[in-house]
Design a protein around this motif. Sequence first.
Motif, PDB file in Angstrom:
ATOM      1  N   VAL A 223     -46.397  -9.092  -6.268  1.00  0.00           N
ATOM      2  CA  VAL A 223     -47.800  -8.693  -6.391  1.00  0.00           C
ATOM      3  C   VAL A 223     -47.923  -7.292  -6.983  1.00  0.00           C
ATOM      4  CG1 VAL A 223     -49.907  -8.166  -5.097  1.00  0.00           C
ATOM      5  CG2 VAL A 223     -48.567 -10.207  -4.526  1.00  0.00           C
ATOM      6  N   PHE A 224     -47.082  -6.370  -6.528  1.00  0.00           N
ATOM      7  CA  PHE A 224     -47.127  -4.986  -7.027  1.00  0.00           C
ATOM      8  C   PHE A 224     -46.830  -4.959  -8.523  1.00  0.00           C
ATOM      9  CE2 PHE A 224     -46.866  -0.523  -5.348  1.00  0.00           C
ATOM     10  CZ  PHE A 224     -46.747   0.103  -6.565  1.00  0.00           C
ATOM     11  N   ALA A 225     -45.789  -5.664  -8.934  1.00  0.00           N
ATOM     12  CA  ALA A 225     -45.438  -5.688 -10.358  1.00  0.00           C
ATOM     13  C   ALA A 225     -46.542  -6.321 -11.185  1.00  0.00           C
ATOM     14  CB  ALA A 225     -44.131  -6.463 -10.547  1.00  0.00           C
ATOM     15  N   LEU A 226     -47.121  -7.391 -10.670  1.00  0.00           N
ATOM     16  CA  LEU A 226     -48.214  -8.071 -11.377  1.00  0.00           C
ATOM     17  C   LEU A 226     -49.413  -7.141 -11.525  1.00  0.00           C
ATOM     18  CD1 LEU A 226     -48.607 -10.956 -12.531  1.00  0.00           C
ATOM     19  CD2 LEU A 226     -49.859 -11.504 -10.437  1.00  0.00           C
ATOM     20  N   ALA A 227     -49.742  -6.429 -10.447  1.00  0.00           N
ATOM     21  CA  ALA A 227     -50.874  -5.504 -10.477  1.00  0.00           C
ATOM     22  C   ALA A 227     -50.622  -4.345 -11.440  1.00  0.00           C
ATOM     23  CB  ALA A 227     -51.144  -4.959  -9.077  1.00  0.00           C
ATOM     24  N   ALA A 228     -49.337  -3.981 -11.620  1.00  0.00           N
ATOM     25  CA  ALA A 228     -48.986  -2.890 -12.528  1.00  0.00           C
ATOM     26  C   ALA A 228     -48.840  -3.356 -13.974  1.00  0.00           C
ATOM     27  CB  ALA A 228     -47.689  -2.225 -12.060  1.00  0.00           C
ATOM     28  N   GLY A 229     -49.086  -4.649 -14.211  1.00  0.00           N
ATOM     29  CA  GLY A 229     -48.993  -5.176 -15.562  1.00  0.00           C
ATOM     30  C   GLY A 229     -47.564  -5.411 -16.028  1.00  0.00           C
ATOM     31  N   HIS A 235     -38.709  -7.996 -11.852  1.00  0.00           N
ATOM     32  CA  HIS A 235     -38.507  -7.052 -10.757  1.00  0.00           C
ATOM     33  C   HIS A 235     -37.952  -7.729  -9.501  1.00  0.00           C
ATOM     34  CE1 HIS A 235     -39.819  -3.127 -12.152  1.00  0.00           C
ATOM     35  NE2 HIS A 235     -40.652  -3.774 -12.949  1.00  0.00           N
ATOM     36  N   ILE A 236     -38.100  -9.031  -9.392  1.00  0.00           N
ATOM     37  CA  ILE A 236     -37.493  -9.742  -8.265  1.00  0.00           C
ATOM     38  C   ILE A 236     -36.008  -9.974  -8.519  1.00  0.00           C
ATOM     39  CG2 ILE A 236     -37.420 -11.961  -7.052  1.00  0.00           C
ATOM     40  CD1 ILE A 236     -40.464 -12.085  -7.389  1.00  0.00           C
ATOM     41  N   PHE A 237     -35.672 -10.371  -9.739  1.00  0.00           N
ATOM     42  CA  PHE A 237     -34.278 -10.694 -10.059  1.00  0.00           C
ATOM     43  C   PHE A 237     -33.439  -9.463 -10.375  1.00  0.00           C
ATOM     44  CE2 PHE A 237     -35.476 -15.194 -11.748  1.00  0.00           C
ATOM     45  CZ  PHE A 237     -35.674 -15.613 -10.436  1.00  0.00           C
ATOM     46  N   ALA A 238     -34.060  -8.389 -10.853  1.00  0.00           N
ATOM     47  CA  ALA A 238     -33.317  -7.184 -11.215  1.00  0.00           C
ATOM     48  C   ALA A 238     -32.988  -6.370  -9.968  1.00  0.00           C
ATOM     49  CB  ALA A 238     -34.125  -6.337 -12.196  1.00  0.00           C
ATOM     50  N   GLY A 239     -31.837  -5.712  -9.999  1.00  0.00           N
ATOM     51  CA  GLY A 239     -31.471  -4.830  -8.894  1.00  0.00           C
ATOM     52  C   GLY A 239     -31.177  -5.579  -7.609  1.00  0.00           C
ATOM     53  N   GLY A 240     -31.456  -4.904  -6.491  1.00  0.00           N
ATOM     54  CA  GLY A 240     -31.027  -5.437  -5.196  1.00  0.00           C
ATOM     55  C   GLY A 240     -32.104  -6.087  -4.361  1.00  0.00           C
ATOM     56  N   VAL A 275     -42.638   1.539  -5.472  1.00  0.00           N
ATOM     57  CA  VAL A 275     -43.070   2.925  -5.663  1.00  0.00           C
ATOM     58  C   VAL A 275     -41.905   3.769  -6.185  1.00  0.00           C
ATOM     59  CG1 VAL A 275     -43.764   5.035  -4.453  1.00  0.00           C
ATOM     60  CG2 VAL A 275     -44.960   2.887  -4.000  1.00  0.00           C
ATOM     61  N   ILE A 276     -40.728   3.586  -5.595  1.00  0.00           N
ATOM     62  CA  ILE A 276     -39.554   4.342  -6.045  1.00  0.00           C
ATOM     63  C   ILE A 276     -39.160   3.937  -7.460  1.00  0.00           C
ATOM     64  CG2 ILE A 276     -37.095   4.758  -5.627  1.00  0.00           C
ATOM     65  CD1 ILE A 276     -37.715   4.420  -2.613  1.00  0.00           C
ATOM     66  N   ARG A 277     -39.176   2.641  -7.742  1.00  0.00           N
ATOM     67  CA  ARG A 277     -38.795   2.156  -9.069  1.00  0.00           C
ATOM     68  C   ARG A 277     -39.702   2.706 -10.174  1.00  0.00           C
ATOM     69  NH1 ARG A 277     -37.148  -4.303  -8.960  1.00  0.00           N
ATOM     70  NH2 ARG A 277     -35.205  -4.079  -7.791  1.00  0.00           N
ATOM     71  N   LEU A 278     -40.999   2.734  -9.895  1.00  0.00           N
ATOM     72  CA  LEU A 278     -41.950   3.055 -10.951  1.00  0.00           C
ATOM     73  C   LEU A 278     -42.326   4.530 -11.016  1.00  0.00           C
ATOM     74  CD1 LEU A 278     -44.410   0.011 -10.744  1.00  0.00           C
ATOM     75  CD2 LEU A 278     -42.318   0.272 -12.098  1.00  0.00           C
ATOM     76  N   TYR A 279     -42.248   5.235  -9.882  1.00  0.00           N
ATOM     77  CA  TYR A 279     -42.788   6.592  -9.862  1.00  0.00           C
ATOM     78  C   TYR A 279     -41.784   7.664  -9.441  1.00  0.00           C
ATOM     79  CZ  TYR A 279     -46.966   3.703  -9.982  1.00  0.00           C
ATOM     80  OH  TYR A 279     -47.902   2.765 -10.329  1.00  0.00           O
ATOM     81  N   ALA A 280     -40.589   7.280  -8.993  1.00  0.00           N
ATOM     82  CA  ALA A 280     -39.586   8.262  -8.595  1.00  0.00           C
ATOM     83  C   ALA A 280     -38.539   8.415  -9.693  1.00  0.00           C
ATOM     84  CB  ALA A 280     -38.938   7.847  -7.271  1.00  0.00           C
ATOM     85  N   SER A 281     -37.563   9.269  -9.456  1.00  0.00           N
ATOM     86  CA  SER A 281     -36.553   9.545 -10.479  1.00  0.00           C
ATOM     87  C   SER A 281     -35.426   8.517 -10.492  1.00  0.00           C
ATOM     88  CB  SER A 281     -35.956  10.943 -10.258  1.00  0.00           C
ATOM     89  OG  SER A 281     -35.387  11.047  -8.964  1.00  0.00           O
ATOM     90  N   TYR A 282     -35.352   7.657  -9.472  1.00  0.00           N
ATOM     91  CA  TYR A 282     -34.323   6.624  -9.427  1.00  0.00           C
ATOM     92  C   TYR A 282     -34.875   5.302  -9.955  1.00  0.00           C
ATOM     93  CZ  TYR A 282     -31.799   9.774  -6.278  1.00  0.00           C
ATOM     94  OH  TYR A 282     -31.152  10.855  -5.721  1.00  0.00           O
ATOM     95  N   PRO A 283     -34.096   4.571 -10.745  1.00  0.00           N
ATOM     96  CA  PRO A 283     -34.583   3.290 -11.250  1.00  0.00           C
ATOM     97  C   PRO A 283     -34.602   2.198 -10.179  1.00  0.00           C
ATOM     98  CG  PRO A 283     -32.335   3.676 -11.994  1.00  0.00           C
ATOM     99  CD  PRO A 283     -32.787   4.934 -11.328  1.00  0.00           C
ATOM    100  N   GLU A 284     -33.868   2.386  -9.091  1.00  0.00           N
ATOM    101  CA  GLU A 284     -33.796   1.390  -8.017  1.00  0.00           C
ATOM    102  C   GLU A 284     -34.212   2.021  -6.693  1.00  0.00           C
ATOM    103  OE1 GLU A 284     -34.231  -1.264  -6.738  1.00  0.00           O
ATOM    104  OE2 GLU A 284     -32.424  -2.481  -6.981  1.00  0.00           O
ATOM    105  N   GLY A 285     -34.870   1.236  -5.828  1.00  0.00           N
ATOM    106  CA  GLY A 285     -35.351   1.792  -4.578  1.00  0.00           C
ATOM    107  C   GLY A 285     -35.115   0.945  -3.350  1.00  0.00           C
ATOM    108  N   VAL A 286     -34.382  -0.171  -3.489  1.00  0.00           N
ATOM    109  CA  VAL A 286     -34.227  -1.108  -2.378  1.00  0.00           C
ATOM    110  C   VAL A 286     -33.536  -0.463  -1.180  1.00  0.00           C
ATOM    111  CG1 VAL A 286     -33.119  -3.249  -1.630  1.00  0.00           C
ATOM    112  CG2 VAL A 286     -34.280  -3.155  -3.833  1.00  0.00           C
ATOM    113  N   SER A 287     -32.420   0.201  -1.399  1.00  0.00           N
ATOM    114  CA  SER A 287     -31.666   0.792  -0.286  1.00  0.00           C
ATOM    115  C   SER A 287     -32.492   1.831   0.457  1.00  0.00           C
ATOM    116  CB  SER A 287     -30.366   1.428  -0.794  1.00  0.00           C
ATOM    117  OG  SER A 287     -29.505   0.458  -1.333  1.00  0.00           O
ATOM    118  N   PHE A 288     -33.150   2.709  -0.283  1.00  0.00           N
ATOM    119  CA  PHE A 288     -33.970   3.742   0.348  1.00  0.00           C
ATOM    120  C   PHE A 288     -35.149   3.117   1.093  1.00  0.00           C
ATOM    121  CE2 PHE A 288     -31.914   5.997  -3.187  1.00  0.00           C
ATOM    122  CZ  PHE A 288     -31.369   7.071  -2.514  1.00  0.00           C
TER     123      PHE A 288
END
Length: 317
Positions: A223-229, A235-240, A275-288
């Motif tokens: 939903v977040f990715a869809l809302a962000a266009g 975003h579901i299949f990429a990363g962790g 939020v971490i993926r799109l707005y922070a300095s790290y490309p991945e945010g699952v662990s955090f």
Amino acid sequence: MSKMKNGNLIVSSAPHVVAPVNTSKIMLDVCIALIPAMIMEVVVFGFRALALTAVCVVACVLFESVTRKLLGRPDTISDLSAVVTGILLSYNLPAGLPFWMAVVGCFVAIVIVKQVFGGLGQNFANPAIVGRIVLFISFATPMTTWVLPKSQQTVDAITGATPLGLFAKGMDVPSNMDMFLGFIGGCTGEVSAIALLIGGVYLVIKKVIEPTIPVCFIGTVFVFALAAGLDPVFHIFAGGVMLGAIFMATDYVTSPITTKGKIIFGIGCGLLTMVIRLYASYPEGVSFAILLMNILTPHIDNLTRLKLNGVPAGGDK
């Protein structure tokens, strides 16, 4: 319930439930569910990835055994929880990570996060998650050097960027089908969505996990990715996301007990991840994201626990 022991009648209070399920059987089912991803890590990255998994499992088991002996506690390696931690930690590492660095992560996961706090059931966060984050912060370059799939390696290039790394740089990303199957760069156990999905279905069928947290986690990312266009499937299949949602966010000890709590926990993980993926300095945010929600779990349980009629919120005080 009453029973005889040494000629004395022993009476215990209810409830009296006898079930064939125990920790070792649950952990064995988790190990079985992780096998498809283990097969895919060999197919995609070669036997170096499998060797990394083996090193992590052996290190976690040894650390747990030695620590329990030093602390004068019963040996618990037969419950297989250390094995699961070793597999999950290895799945969160690049295939080319030096073995000694992986062992450092195992030490943090088992000794610092798990045993220092009392062992299984007492840890405040998922041990594998914390081990991965400590390695990521301590050894940034090796932890972000991604081995390419064997099919993409050439004489000039054996490492490359992950799909999320390419996305962050605005470059072309792999197809959703490649990410679904697993022929992409990334951590050893997170690349194949279908392998992780097979494992997740197995755990649900065996009633080891409930689908609440994974569905809420993955659904929130969608939903977040869809809302962000953006492409939500990417975003579901990429990363962790798949690995985290199915195998790490559902950890019994560090996730909420109530259904409402599980929903809040899953949505929180999904929101923080995006939020971490799109707005922070790290490309991945699952662990955090999972770590932060682990810390909030006791408060979520308190807010969502069942209120009994006639019983004050503070108990019987």
